[in-house]
Design an enzyme around this catalytic site. Structure first.
Site, short mmCIF file in Angstrom:
data_model
loop_
_atom_site.label_atom_id
_atom_site.label_comp_id
_atom_site.label_asym_id
_atom_site.label_seq_id
_atom_site.Cartn_x
_atom_site.Cartn_y
_atom_site.Cartn_z
N TYR A 144 -21.01 24.42 36.40
CA TYR A 144 -21.91 25.07 35.46
C TYR A 144 -22.94 25.86 36.25
O TYR A 144 -23.48 25.37 37.24
CB TYR A 144 -22.62 24.01 34.61
CG TYR A 144 -23.64 24.55 33.63
CD1 TYR A 144 -23.25 25.34 32.54
CD2 TYR A 144 -24.99 24.27 33.78
CE1 TYR A 144 -24.19 25.82 31.63
CE2 TYR A 144 -25.94 24.75 32.87
CZ TYR A 144 -25.52 25.53 31.80
OH TYR A 144 -26.46 25.99 30.89
N ASP A 239 -24.61 27.61 44.40
CA ASP A 239 -25.52 27.27 43.31
C ASP A 239 -26.04 25.87 43.60
O ASP A 239 -25.42 24.86 43.31
CB ASP A 239 -24.80 27.33 41.97
CG ASP A 239 -25.74 26.95 40.82
OD1 ASP A 239 -26.87 26.51 41.09
OD2 ASP A 239 -25.31 27.10 39.66
N LYS A 267 -34.62 23.57 39.06
CA LYS A 267 -34.91 22.14 38.93
C LYS A 267 -35.97 21.63 39.91
O LYS A 267 -37.15 21.83 39.66
CB LYS A 267 -33.60 21.35 38.98
CG LYS A 267 -32.67 21.79 37.84
CD LYS A 267 -31.54 20.89 37.48
CE LYS A 267 -30.93 21.35 36.15
NZ LYS A 267 -29.59 21.90 36.21
C1 LIG Z 1 -29.17 23.22 35.47
C2 LIG Z 1 -28.26 24.14 36.22
C3 LIG Z 1 -28.31 25.54 36.07
C4 LIG Z 1 -29.14 26.21 35.02
O1 LIG Z 1 -30.49 26.02 35.19
P1 LIG Z 1 -31.47 26.19 33.91
O2 LIG Z 1 -32.82 26.05 34.49
O3 LIG Z 1 -31.07 25.13 32.94
O4 LIG Z 1 -31.21 27.56 33.36
C5 LIG Z 1 -27.54 26.33 36.92
N1 LIG Z 1 -26.74 25.76 37.84
C6 LIG Z 1 -26.65 24.44 38.00
C7 LIG Z 1 -25.77 23.88 39.07
C8 LIG Z 1 -27.38 23.58 37.18
O5 LIG Z 1 -27.24 22.25 37.30
#
Ligand SMILES: *Cc1c(COP(=O)(O)O)cnc(C)c1O
Length: 429
Positions: A144, A239, A267
């Site tokens: 994701y 990511d 995060k």
């Molecule tokens: C949470 C997450 C996102 C998206 O971040 P948001 O602040 O919710 O938009 C993107 N990549 C990864 C791996 C994530 O866990």
């Protein structure tokens, strides 16, 4: 357990917000029941509006590595607020956060702050396409990367929980620019390069997958992607929105010794406030306006409150022994689940990297999305509710991570282990 006030609030919320929530997995769609409305958090504990107390392993889905309402973070936010909440002009704090981030992640030579992980991945991909001059990207089944249109293809947790392979509202022509490979399967990546010669701008990957449950990379997998992208003239984007400052001070790239071209963060770097960041090789980042032709902007980017929380959080994480302690606590959590599984004859597989872990109701090994997807989600739902009613708060989906914070104590983990055992015992046969 009394949830009457939460039930009332949930009913009212459902009239005004789709599913009663502002982000889908919060609705408990994957596990059923009413989500407790949370009122307060302190350290490793949270309280709902009916006064129920829980030991928290959700950690706001990852950011709260210091626990709830960490005093250093709270003080930093309060001070920043008193000095003005937003300027739309450069501030010294943005520079300080950027220096902390690039100091820990040397692959980031130049970076931008944004307001979410979604913005970070969306922007990193734009820079990659602008730099390489190609349009297709490769992502992995079950990974994701936020909810930007082209990334909502086979995107794991939230979508898997709700059974959506590719989101409605994403034009097919746009989704066609996203090619999907299997995580930990190098041949599937090679096949995509062979079938799309000179068309692929970048691979984007969660170097430790967190959105199909925790799934670490197989030995050599990230290294092989590094070599393949270089050979093919494509970029490698990590990511690290979850793994950054979670699996170690230097992220997954430090842990596995692989240097990406671009990195996305979110995060933890916001200490619980809305932040994201993307950055990497200077020549790629020079594509961004005003230096280059790729546009990217944000009214609240580098917001003083968020940046102050981020600085406080990363400063705490830079202290000696922090990641050793997090790893120790993660190992305790894992041992608790394993011992409970052995004692009760429950079939589960625990995947863990540092302080992030997932208990899969499936057989080992779990290295790919299809292996993760084999998990018994009904059994997970049962287990989830067994824990919740015993005062342990975990992710309301099989395909998510549990997070331990520095605020968790050995007693918290002993308590949780007892509840895990009781929840296993009460599972239907
Ligand atoms: C949470 C997450 C996102 C998206 O971040 P948001 O602040 O919710 O938009 C993107 N990549 C990864 C791996 C994530 O866990």
């Amino acid at each position: 357990m009394n949830l009457s006030r939460s039930e009332e609030l949930f009913e009212r919320s459902q009239k005004l917000m789709p599913g009663g929530v502002n982000s889908p997995v919060r609705s408990f769609g994957g596990v059923g029941g009413t989500p407790p409305f949370l009122a307060r958090g302190n350290g490793s504990h949270v309280w709902d509006v009916d006064g129920n107390e829980y030991v928290d392993f959700l950690g706001s889905w990852g950011p709260l590595i210091l626990g709830h309402a960490n005093p250093v973070v709270v003080e930093a936010v309060q001070k920043a607020a008193a000095d003005g909440t937003s300027f739309g002009a450069p501030t010294e704090k943005e520079l300080l956060l950027a220096e902390l981030i690039t100091g820990a992640l040397p692959s980031i030579e130049m970076m931008r702050l944004v307001s979410s992980g979604t913005e970070a991945t969306m922007s990193a991909i734009r820079m990659a396409r602008a730099f390489v001059g190609r349009s297709k990207i490769i992502k992995f089944n079950g990974n994701y990367h936020g909810h930007a249109d082209g990334l909502l293809v086979k995107a794991g947790s939230g979508m898997a929980t709700h059974g959506v392979p590719t989101s409605a509202g994403v034009p097919e022509s746009y989704a066609a620019e996203t090619l999907v490979a299997e995580y930990n399967d190098l041949d599937s990546v090679k096949e995509l390069f062979a079938a799309n010669v000179n068309q692929i701008a970048a691979i984007i990957i969660e170097p430790v997958a967190g959105n199909m449950g925790i799934v670490p990379p197989n030995p050599g997998f990230l290294q092989a992607l590094r070599k393949l992208t270089r050979d093919e003239g494509a970029l490698l984007i990590f990511d690290e929105v979850i793994s950054g400052f979670r699996v170690g001070l230097h992220g997954a790239q430090g842990l596995y010794g692989v240097t990406p071209d671009l990195t996305c963060l979110g995060k933890i770097i916001g200490g619980g406030l809305p932040v994201g960041a993307y950055g990497g090789r200077e020549e790629i980042m020079r594509m961004a306006a005003p230096l280059g032709p790729a546009y990217q902007a944000g009214t609240l980017s580098g917001n003083p409150l968020a940046v102050s929380a981020g600085i406080a959080c990363l400063t705490e994480l830079g202290k000696p022994g922090v990641y050793e302690r997090l790893n120790e606590l993660g190992a305790l959590a894992e041992q608790g689940v394993r011992a409970a599984a052995d004692a009760t004859g429950t079939q589960v597989t625990v995947n863990r990297v540092g302080s992030a872990f997932t208990t899969f109701f499936a057989e080992a090994p779990i290295t790919t999305w299809s292996e993760a997807a084999d998990a018994d989600t009904e059994r997970y739902a049962n287990y989830f509710h067994g824990l919740l009613e015993r005062g342990v708060y975990t992710a309301p989906s099989q395909f998510e991570a549990g997070f331990v914070s520095l605020a968790h104590t050995d007693d918290d983990l002993a308590f949780a282990a007892d509840q895990v055992r009781a929840a296993f015992e009460s599972l239907p046969n």
